[in-house]
Design an enzyme around this catalytic site. Structure first.
Site, PDB file in Angstrom:
ATOM      1  N   CYS A  49       3.547  -1.523  -1.221  1.00  0.00           N
ATOM      2  CA  CYS A  49       2.552  -1.442  -2.278  1.00  0.00           C
ATOM      3  C   CYS A  49       1.848  -0.097  -2.161  1.00  0.00           C
ATOM      4  CB  CYS A  49       1.552  -2.584  -2.145  1.00  0.00           C
ATOM      5  SG  CYS A  49       0.199  -2.528  -3.344  1.00  0.00           S
ATOM      6  N   CYS A  78      -2.045  -0.558  -1.036  1.00  0.00           N
ATOM      7  CA  CYS A  78      -2.490  -1.020   0.291  1.00  0.00           C
ATOM      8  C   CYS A  78      -1.417  -0.885   1.368  1.00  0.00           C
ATOM      9  CB  CYS A  78      -2.972  -2.457   0.219  1.00  0.00           C
ATOM     10  SG  CYS A  78      -1.661  -3.676  -0.060  1.00  0.00           S
ATOM     11  N   CYS A 137       0.890  -8.125  -5.319  1.00  0.00           N
ATOM     12  CA  CYS A 137       0.822  -7.899  -3.880  1.00  0.00           C
ATOM     13  C   CYS A 137      -0.083  -8.969  -3.270  1.00  0.00           C
ATOM     14  CB  CYS A 137       0.258  -6.500  -3.625  1.00  0.00           C
ATOM     15  SG  CYS A 137      -0.109  -6.167  -1.885  1.00  0.00           S
ATOM     16  N   CYS A 186      -3.569  -6.962  -1.767  1.00  0.00           N
ATOM     17  CA  CYS A 186      -4.589  -6.358  -2.638  1.00  0.00           C
ATOM     18  C   CYS A 186      -4.632  -6.960  -4.038  1.00  0.00           C
ATOM     19  CB  CYS A 186      -4.406  -4.846  -2.717  1.00  0.00           C
ATOM     20  SG  CYS A 186      -2.943  -4.317  -3.641  1.00  0.00           S
ATOM     21  N   CYS A 199      11.583  -7.352 -10.996  1.00  0.00           N
ATOM     22  CA  CYS A 199      11.574  -6.136 -11.799  1.00  0.00           C
ATOM     23  C   CYS A 199      10.234  -5.442 -11.561  1.00  0.00           C
ATOM     24  CB  CYS A 199      11.759  -6.515 -13.263  1.00  0.00           C
ATOM     25  SG  CYS A 199      11.976  -5.117 -14.357  1.00  0.00           S
TER      26      CYS A 199
END
Length: 162
Positions: free
Chosen positions: A80, A83, A128, A131, A151
């Protein structure tokens, strides 16, 4: 009635009527182990580029074929961008032909899912687990062994080689 109001009402009705047919692909329970990262919108705006903020915090979508990560072929981990929680390994990546980086599985505990009715029909969006940043949608049209296609918006990812 303006278009926005029409879409809100229509989305709500589809949500009520379509709830029995929605499908859930859940990785969220394992995400409870990961410590949550909470920031204000102002903090996220300072930390992210405008494109990253649009996708991660406003649930926007980048243009297809716009991310260099779509063509990333090296061994490594996709994390991510907000984070740095590892979400996907390069062994899960495949060329879906859609123009967005696609994966057939996610790392355990890395994502949380919820149903999205923005296009009226239910879709499963994923975020995520740390976060809460929006990354994309998961569809049941991917390759074996899972049959899933995560995706992902490339702007929401960072690739770490190795």
């Amino acid at each position: 009635m303006n278009r926005r109001l029409f879409l809100k009402i229509g989305t709500g009705l589809v949500g009520i009527v379509g709830a029995p047919v929605m499908f859930a692909i859940s990785k969220a329970s394992a995400g409870d182990v990961i410590g949550k990262l909470v920031k204000t919108n102002a903090e996220w705006k300072r930390l992210l580029t405008p494109a990253q903020y649009d996708v991660l915090r406003e649930e926007g979508t980048e243009a297809p074929y716009s991310s260099p990560l779509n063509d990333e072929k090296r061994v490594g981990t996709f994390v991510c961008v907000a984070c740095e929680l590892p979400l996907f390994t390069s062994k899960f990546k495949f060329d879906s032909g859609t123009g967005w980086p696609s994966f057939y599985d996610a790392l355990p505990g890395s994502i949380a899912t919820q149903t999205d009715y923005k296009l009226l029909l239910p879709r499963t969006e994923y975020h995520c687990a740390r976060c809460g940043g929006h990354h994309g949608h998961v569809f049941k049209d991917g390759p074996a062994p899972t049959g899933l296609r995560y995706c992902n918006n490339g702007v929401a990812l960072k690739f770490i080689a190795g």
